[in-house]
Design an enzyme around this catalytic site. Structure first.
Site: not given
Length: 487
Positions: A266, A362, A429
Site C-alpha cells: 500500500s 483493489d 488490497h
C-alpha cells in the site's frame, strides 16, 4: 493480455452469465475466511495444489519420515512447539528465537542524531529476523503501509496511533507471507525444491528479513523544511527516517548483501517505488537488487461523480509535508510535484528491476479513489464497497472500466523485459504479507501460479512472470474481502 480487446463479462468466464456466476460465487464466499475480514470460497487438496506442489509434498513427507525416524525426542519436541506457537492465540514468547514467528521491535539507535522522528517526535524503528544458512548474506525488506495524512488535523490525529508514533506500535509482530521463515510459505526454491526437483535456486525463507514500521504519513518522503507551516507539534521526517533505517541496516550487514529485495504494501508499496533506485544505489555493485510493490500503484482517476478526489488529496499531502524533494527529478521537470506522487508518472524512470503485485479490483482504491463517500451522497455504492458480490450490473461495469484504466496504464510497463507483474481480479488490497494470499494450497492463482511462485520465477530469472487475470468474477481462487461481516 494487456492491450487486447475486452471480452463481454459473460463470455470472458465461459457461457455462464455474470449474474448466475456471481450468485454461485457469493455462496462460496461463505465458506472461506482469514483472521482478518471475511474472504471467499475454498478448494480441496486435489484442485488447490499444483502438480509441482504435489510432487514436492510427497518428497516432504518422505523427508519428514526419515528425519523423525532418526531424530531425538528433543528435536521432535522443538518442531511441535513451533507449530503450536504459530497456531495459538496466546501471547508470544518474550524473546524471539531465530525460528519464532514473533519478532521484537528495534528502535533506531541513530534516530536523534539523524533527526529521524515519527510524526509525534518518537523514535521510529523496525523488526528484524536474521538470515541463516545460504541466506545469511541475502535480504528482504518490507515497508509497512497505512495511508497518508494531508492536513494538520489529520496528521495530529494520526500521531496518536501506531501510524504516527512508535509509542503505540506492537512490541512484537508476526512475520508471515513474504517475511516467513517457513519454506512452505516461501517456496521459490530452497531445500524442498532442491531435493524434489533438483532446482539449485535460492529462496527468501532463510534470508535476513526486515519489516520497516511506518510512522511519518507520507510514504517516507516528508521533509522537515515543511514543519514551519504547522509549528513544533508535528514532525515531517519521512525521508530522514528512510535514510536512518538504511544506515542502521547497512551497519548490520546489508552493506555486504549478495541479493536483496525491497518490498512494501500500500503506502509502503508507493514508498518502495519512490526509493527503489536509491536502495539499489546504496548496495554493493555486484549484488542482485530488485523491488516489489504490493498494491502500491495508485491510479490518478476521476471518481464516480467526475471529481479529482485522489489528485486533490495527493496535492495536499505533497504540499503539507514538502515531499517534492523526494520525487523523481525527470518527472518534476515535466509536471506539478503532486502528480509525480502517482506511480504512473514515474514508473518508466525506475531503473531497478521491478515487480508489481496488484488487484485490479483493489478495495482501497474503489472506496477512496473511485467511489469515495463525499462523491456518493446517496450512498448507492455503500453495499458494493462492502462486498463486491453486492455490486449491481452497472456498478460492475464501472469497476471493469477502472480495471481497464489500470491495464492501459501498465501497458508499456508490461513490455519491460526486466519487469514482472501479477494482476489478479480479486477484491482485496495487499497480498504479499499474508500466507493465505502469498502462497498456500488455497492462494489466489493465475495460470496455476501463486504470487510467491511468480515473484520467485521473476527474481531468479527462471522464466517470464507477467500474469494478468481475466475480469471479475472469473477467478474462483480469489480471496474477496467481505466487510459486511460483523455489521
Amino acid at each position: 493480455m494487456v492491450g487486447e480487446p475486452e471480452l463481454a463479462l459473460d463470455e470472458s468466464c465461459g457461457r455462464q452469465s455474470a449474474v448466475s456466476r456471481s450468485s454461485k460465487m457469493a455462496n462460496q464466499n461463505q465458506q472461506r475466511s482469514l483472521h482478518l475480514p471475511h474472504l471467499a470460497g475454498p478448494r480441496g487438496l486435489g484442485s488447490g495444489w499444483s502438480r509441482r506442489e504435489l510432487i514436492i509434498l510427497a518428497a516432504v513427507v518422505i523427508v519428514t519420515i526419515l528425519i523423525f525416524s532418526h531424530s531425538s525426542p528433543k528435536y521432535s519436541s522443538t518442531i511441535v512447539g513451533n507449530h503450536t506457537d504459530k497456531s495459538s492465540n496466546s501471547a508470544p514468547p518474550s524473546s524471539a528465537s531465530r525460528h519464532s514467528d514473533w519478532i521484537p521491535f528495534t528502535p533506531l539507535t541513530n534516530a536523534h542524531h539523524k533527526a529521524a522522528l515519527c510524526l509525534d517526535g518518537s523514535v521510529p524503528g523496525y523488526h528484524m529476523e536474521k538470515g541463516f544458512g545460504s541466506g545469511s548474506h541475502d535480504w528482504v525488506l518490507h515497508i509497512e503501509g497505512g495511508g497518508w495524512c494531508n492536513t494538520i488535523a489529520s496528521c495530529s490525529s494520526r500521531k496518536k496511533t501506531a501510524l504516527g508514533s512508535s509509542k503505540y506500535m506492537d512490541a512484537p509482530v508476526q512475520f508471515s507471507g513474504i517475511l516467513s521463515h517457513d519454506p512452505l510459505q516461501n517456496p521459490a526454491g530452497g531445500l524442498f525444491y532442491r531435493f524434489a526437483l533438483s532446482m539449485l535456486c535460492q529462496d527468501f525463507y532463510n534470508w535476513n528479513k526486515v519489516k520497516i514500521r511506518y510512522c511519518d504519513g507520507a510514504s517516507f518522503s516528508g521533509h522537515p523544511d515543511a514543519e514551519s507551516k504547522n509549528g513544533p507539534e508535528l514532525f515531517f521526517r519521512g525521508q530522514l527516517i528512510w535514510e536512518a533505517v538504511m544506515d542502521q541496516l547497512l551497519s548490520l550487514g546489508l552493506s555486504n548483501a549478495r541479493q536483496a529485495l525491497l518490498s512494501g504494501c500500500s503506502a509502503g508499496g508507493l514508498a518502495t517505488l519512490l526509493h527503489c533506485d536509491n536502495f539499489q544505489g546504496i548496495l554493493p555493485k555486484g549484488a542482485t537488487v530488485k523491488c516489489l510493490a504490493d498494491a502500491g500503484f495508485f491510479l490518478n482517476e476521476k471518481d464516480v461523480a467526475g471529481n479529482h478526489t485522489i489528485e486533490s488529496f495527493y496535492r495536499d499531502v505533497v504540499n503539507l509535508q514538502g515531499i517534492a524533494k523526494s520525487l523523481n527529478k525527470d518527472c518534476l521537470s515535466k509536471m506539478e510535484p503532486h502528480k509525480c506522487f502517482f506511480p504512473q508518472e514515474f514508473i518508466e524512470n525506475i531503473k531497478t528491476p521491478l515487480f508489481l503485485v496488484h488487484p485490479a479490483y483493489d478495495f482501497w482504491q474503489i472506496r477512496n479513489i473511485l467511489a469515495p463517500d463525499e462523491s456518493d451522497s446517496q450512498r448507492t455504492w455503500l453495499s458494493c464497497k462492502l462486498n463486491i458480490f453486492n455490486c449491481n450490473p452497472s456498478q460492475l461495469e464501472v469497476l471493469r472500466g477502472f480495471r481497464n484504466s489500470l491495464l492501459k496504464t501498465l501497458g508499456k510497463f508490461q513490455q519491460n523485459k526486466e519487469g514482472g507483474m501479477f494482476i489478479n481480479s480479486c477484491f482485496i488490497h495487499c497480498q504479499t504479507w499474508m500466507a493465505e494470499t502469498w502462497h498456500s494450497p488455497t492462494s489466489p492463482r493465475i495460470n496455476n501460479r501463486t504470487i510467491a511462485e511468480c515473484v520467485g520465477d521473476w527474481y531468479f530469472n527462471r522464466k517470464e512472470a507477467k500474469e494478468v487475470d481475466r475480469p471479475f468474477p472469473c477467478n474462483p481462487t480469489c480471496y474477496n474481502m467481505d466487510f459486511t461481516r460483523g455489521l
